[in-house]
Motif scaffolding. Sequence first.
Motif, PDB file in Angstrom:
ATOM      1  N   ASP A   5       0.855  -1.207   0.000  1.00  0.00           N
ATOM      2  CA  ASP A   5       0.000   0.000   0.000  1.00  0.00           C
ATOM      3  C   ASP A   5       0.884   1.248   0.000  1.00  0.00           C
ATOM      4  OD1 ASP A   5      -2.156  -1.678   0.354  1.00  0.00           O
ATOM      5  OD2 ASP A   5      -2.407  -1.255   2.500  1.00  0.00           O
ATOM      6  N   ILE A   6       1.892   1.222   0.875  1.00  0.00           N
ATOM      7  CA  ILE A   6       2.783   2.383   1.038  1.00  0.00           C
ATOM      8  C   ILE A   6       3.536   2.657  -0.266  1.00  0.00           C
ATOM      9  CG2 ILE A   6       4.956   3.054   2.205  1.00  0.00           C
ATOM     10  CD1 ILE A   6       3.751   1.659   4.723  1.00  0.00           C
ATOM     11  N   TYR A   7       4.026   1.580  -0.863  1.00  0.00           N
ATOM     12  CA  TYR A   7       4.767   1.727  -2.127  1.00  0.00           C
ATOM     13  C   TYR A   7       3.844   2.262  -3.223  1.00  0.00           C
ATOM     14  CZ  TYR A   7       7.646   0.527  -6.155  1.00  0.00           C
ATOM     15  OH  TYR A   7       8.380   0.591  -7.316  1.00  0.00           O
ATOM     16  N   GLU A   8       2.632   1.737  -3.238  1.00  0.00           N
ATOM     17  CA  GLU A   8       1.654   2.195  -4.242  1.00  0.00           C
ATOM     18  C   GLU A   8       1.401   3.693  -4.134  1.00  0.00           C
ATOM     19  OE1 GLU A   8      -1.912  -0.146  -3.805  1.00  0.00           O
ATOM     20  OE2 GLU A   8      -1.961  -0.556  -5.958  1.00  0.00           O
ATOM     21  N   ARG A   9       1.397   4.186  -2.895  1.00  0.00           N
ATOM     22  CA  ARG A   9       1.136   5.625  -2.691  1.00  0.00           C
ATOM     23  C   ARG A   9       2.381   6.472  -2.967  1.00  0.00           C
ATOM     24  NH1 ARG A   9      -1.541   3.787   2.168  1.00  0.00           N
ATOM     25  NH2 ARG A   9       0.192   4.538   3.427  1.00  0.00           N
ATOM     26  N   GLY A  10       3.500   5.799  -3.248  1.00  0.00           N
ATOM     27  CA  GLY A  10       4.726   6.548  -3.539  1.00  0.00           C
ATOM     28  C   GLY A  10       5.443   7.027  -2.291  1.00  0.00           C
ATOM     29  N   GLU A  11       5.144   6.403  -1.137  1.00  0.00           N
ATOM     30  CA  GLU A  11       5.814   6.805   0.100  1.00  0.00           C
ATOM     31  C   GLU A  11       7.051   5.934   0.321  1.00  0.00           C
ATOM     32  OE1 GLU A  11       2.819   6.456   3.123  1.00  0.00           O
ATOM     33  OE2 GLU A  11       1.491   7.832   2.054  1.00  0.00           O
ATOM     34  N   THR A  12       7.972   6.474   1.105  1.00  0.00           N
ATOM     35  CA  THR A  12       9.207   5.732   1.376  1.00  0.00           C
ATOM     36  C   THR A  12       9.040   4.856   2.607  1.00  0.00           C
ATOM     37  OG1 THR A  12      10.551   7.469   0.432  1.00  0.00           O
ATOM     38  CG2 THR A  12      11.654   6.030   1.984  1.00  0.00           C
ATOM     39  N   PHE A  13       9.680   3.719   2.589  1.00  0.00           N
ATOM     40  CA  PHE A  13       9.794   2.938   3.826  1.00  0.00           C
ATOM     41  C   PHE A  13      11.243   2.518   3.974  1.00  0.00           C
ATOM     42  CE2 PHE A  13       8.780  -0.149   0.510  1.00  0.00           C
ATOM     43  CZ  PHE A  13       9.656  -1.196   0.766  1.00  0.00           C
ATOM     44  N   LEU A  14      11.591   2.069   5.175  1.00  0.00           N
ATOM     45  CA  LEU A  14      12.966   1.654   5.465  1.00  0.00           C
ATOM     46  C   LEU A  14      13.063   0.138   5.341  1.00  0.00           C
ATOM     47  CD1 LEU A  14      15.797   2.530   6.694  1.00  0.00           C
ATOM     48  CD2 LEU A  14      14.836   1.875   8.908  1.00  0.00           C
ATOM     49  N   LEU A  15      14.095  -0.296   4.649  1.00  0.00           N
ATOM     50  CA  LEU A  15      14.373  -1.730   4.574  1.00  0.00           C
ATOM     51  C   LEU A  15      15.474  -1.998   5.607  1.00  0.00           C
ATOM     52  CD1 LEU A  15      13.402  -4.012   2.640  1.00  0.00           C
ATOM     53  CD2 LEU A  15      15.211  -3.311   1.048  1.00  0.00           C
ATOM     54  N   TYR A  16      15.320  -3.060   6.402  1.00  0.00           N
ATOM     55  CA  TYR A  16      16.288  -3.318   7.489  1.00  0.00           C
ATOM     56  C   TYR A  16      16.541  -4.808   7.623  1.00  0.00           C
ATOM     57  CZ  TYR A  16      17.170  -4.358  12.529  1.00  0.00           C
ATOM     58  OH  TYR A  16      17.624  -4.883  13.716  1.00  0.00           O
ATOM     59  N   THR A  17      17.832  -5.172   7.677  1.00  0.00           N
ATOM     60  CA  THR A  17      18.160  -6.563   8.005  1.00  0.00           C
ATOM     61  C   THR A  17      19.481  -6.573   8.761  1.00  0.00           C
ATOM     62  OG1 THR A  17      18.164  -8.828   7.156  1.00  0.00           O
ATOM     63  CG2 THR A  17      19.339  -7.201   5.830  1.00  0.00           C
ATOM     64  N   GLY A  18      19.994  -7.749   9.098  1.00  0.00           N
ATOM     65  CA  GLY A  18      21.219  -7.771   9.897  1.00  0.00           C
ATOM     66  C   GLY A  18      21.882  -9.119   9.954  1.00  0.00           C
ATOM     67  N   ARG A  19      23.017  -9.104  10.645  1.00  0.00           N
ATOM     68  CA  ARG A  19      23.801 -10.331  10.792  1.00  0.00           C
ATOM     69  C   ARG A  19      24.529 -10.280  12.128  1.00  0.00           C
ATOM     70  NH1 ARG A  19      26.166 -15.161  11.003  1.00  0.00           N
ATOM     71  NH2 ARG A  19      28.405 -15.137  10.697  1.00  0.00           N
ATOM     72  N   GLY A  20      24.545 -11.395  12.825  1.00  0.00           N
ATOM     73  CA  GLY A  20      25.311 -11.514  14.062  1.00  0.00           C
ATOM     74  C   GLY A  20      26.648 -12.166  13.721  1.00  0.00           C
ATOM     75  N   PRO A  21      27.741 -11.404  13.750  1.00  0.00           N
ATOM     76  CA  PRO A  21      29.021 -11.922  13.242  1.00  0.00           C
ATOM     77  C   PRO A  21      29.677 -12.946  14.182  1.00  0.00           C
ATOM     78  CG  PRO A  21      29.306  -9.711  14.105  1.00  0.00           C
ATOM     79  CD  PRO A  21      27.858 -10.016  14.250  1.00  0.00           C
ATOM     80  N   SER A  22      29.324 -14.201  14.007  1.00  0.00           N
ATOM     81  CA  SER A  22      29.846 -15.239  14.906  1.00  0.00           C
ATOM     82  C   SER A  22      31.014 -15.995  14.286  1.00  0.00           C
ATOM     83  CB  SER A  22      28.724 -16.215  15.262  1.00  0.00           C
ATOM     84  OG  SER A  22      28.113 -16.673  14.085  1.00  0.00           O
ATOM     85  N   SER A  23      31.321 -15.725  13.014  1.00  0.00           N
ATOM     86  CA  SER A  23      32.478 -16.368  12.380  1.00  0.00           C
ATOM     87  C   SER A  23      32.962 -15.458  11.249  1.00  0.00           C
ATOM     88  CB  SER A  23      32.092 -17.739  11.822  1.00  0.00           C
ATOM     89  OG  SER A  23      31.074 -17.582  10.858  1.00  0.00           O
TER      90      SER A  23
END
Length: 442
Positions: free
Chosen positions: A98-116
């Motif tokens: 819906d947000i993308y359709e309206r042309g609004e921005t959203f934040l993309l977020y991901t991560g990694r726990g550096p165990s090696s």
Amino acid sequence: MAGPEPPSVAPLSLAESATDTASKAHEQEINPWDVQAATDEQGNTLAFDYAAISAKWNTSLINSTLLERFERVTGRKPHRWLRRGLFFSHRDLDRILDIYERGETFLLYTGRGPSSGSMHIGHAIPFEFTKYMQDVFDVPLVIMLTDDEKFLFKEKLTQPEVYQFARDNAKDIISIGFDVKKTFIYIDSEFFTSGYNRHFSLNATEFEKLITNNQVRGAFGFDGSTNVGSNAFAAKQCVAAFASSYPFIFGEQCTSYHRSKKLAAMACLIPCAIDQDPYFRLVRENCSRMDQPSPKPALIHSKFLTSLQGAGGKMSASNPNSAIYLSDTEKQIKNKINKHAFSGGQETLELHRELGGNPDIDVAFQYLSYFEDDDDKLATFAEQYRKGVMLTGDMKKECVGMMTAYVQGFQAARVKVTEEILEEFMRPRKLEWRGNPNPTKK
Ligand code: TYM
């Protein structure tokens, strides 16, 4: 749509039934630190039951209607991992559309726990997928490297070690092809001591005040002997989903005490495997209680790429033959697949020709189903294998070729990631993105 989420104090383990002491059966356990498949009464490991975990945690399964809408709204064919149900579940992905359709921005977020020092191909999955989502939606992306988390949770790791792992993993992640203009990568121990973390830190402290020890214990299975840092860490992975934690990305001031209301109201989408969901249930339950309320972050969850030992197996740094690492040589990949990949074929050639194999439990086929983009080719492999025309050796050969090409392609990109490139990704700065070029404003 799924119903309301269970409170995060609901125990994570699916093992709620009474334990039968005579039986070796136990139910699956999925949490951010421990992922174990169920076993049957003889102690045999079973495949993960993803429908059960989705039902237990009240996530929504991704269905064809949602995928059709995804294609319609973005104009992009759903990634093969969406088409094949490998990213199988979500929370509020429809709201992101819906947000993308309206042309609004959203934040993309991901991560990694550096165990090696090197990531395995399972870890590459959410990052490959996030890169695809970055290409599709053209939005700002933050990638959190939790060296603090790994130090707190892994007894044997020292702070200098986890920091170095984080730098090495960041280079691995960059090699996947993220666009530096739209991507901010940060290592917790570095970002939290920079001059740019004031709003992140204010958000984290506020969130720490909102959640109790009991909530964190319930969500993560901690007890009184869990170190204080582990209890507090959850707030950091949670508030990392608030755009207001990174004002500089949006060209806003980060020295003033006041966090941006506009940024607090920005939506966030988090791609990850289902094991990370407990963190984000916690933030979804509490984000509206922040002084400047944030919307519930949306999630898109993947299944686990299985270990070489087969369904339900866990890729583990302590068993190098459980996984293909992004640093493996051609020879190592070939050996690992030929010697250690669980086969769904029959015991003898004659039996295989007569009865056929089972691609559903065949690890070489499973890996191909992640990395082979051609749906028809994959369907032919499955059909030929079931008929006994294609042999285990043939399937493994295809898999060795595919995985070698993937890892070598990755390594060719990895050698080009210099310290300067890494520093540029980690430099707090204003990001540049385009968003939806054809919004239908409502
Ligand atoms: P970590 O390092 O355990 O895992 C990194 C990402 O990889 C996913 N993952 C897998 N995906 C598919 N198949 C597998 N076999 C497999 N193993 C791991 C994880 O779900 C994760 O998405 N606490 C986090 C770091 C973090 C984070 C985040 C992760 C911080 N913020 C936001 C996801 C989203 C961690 O230790 O991830």
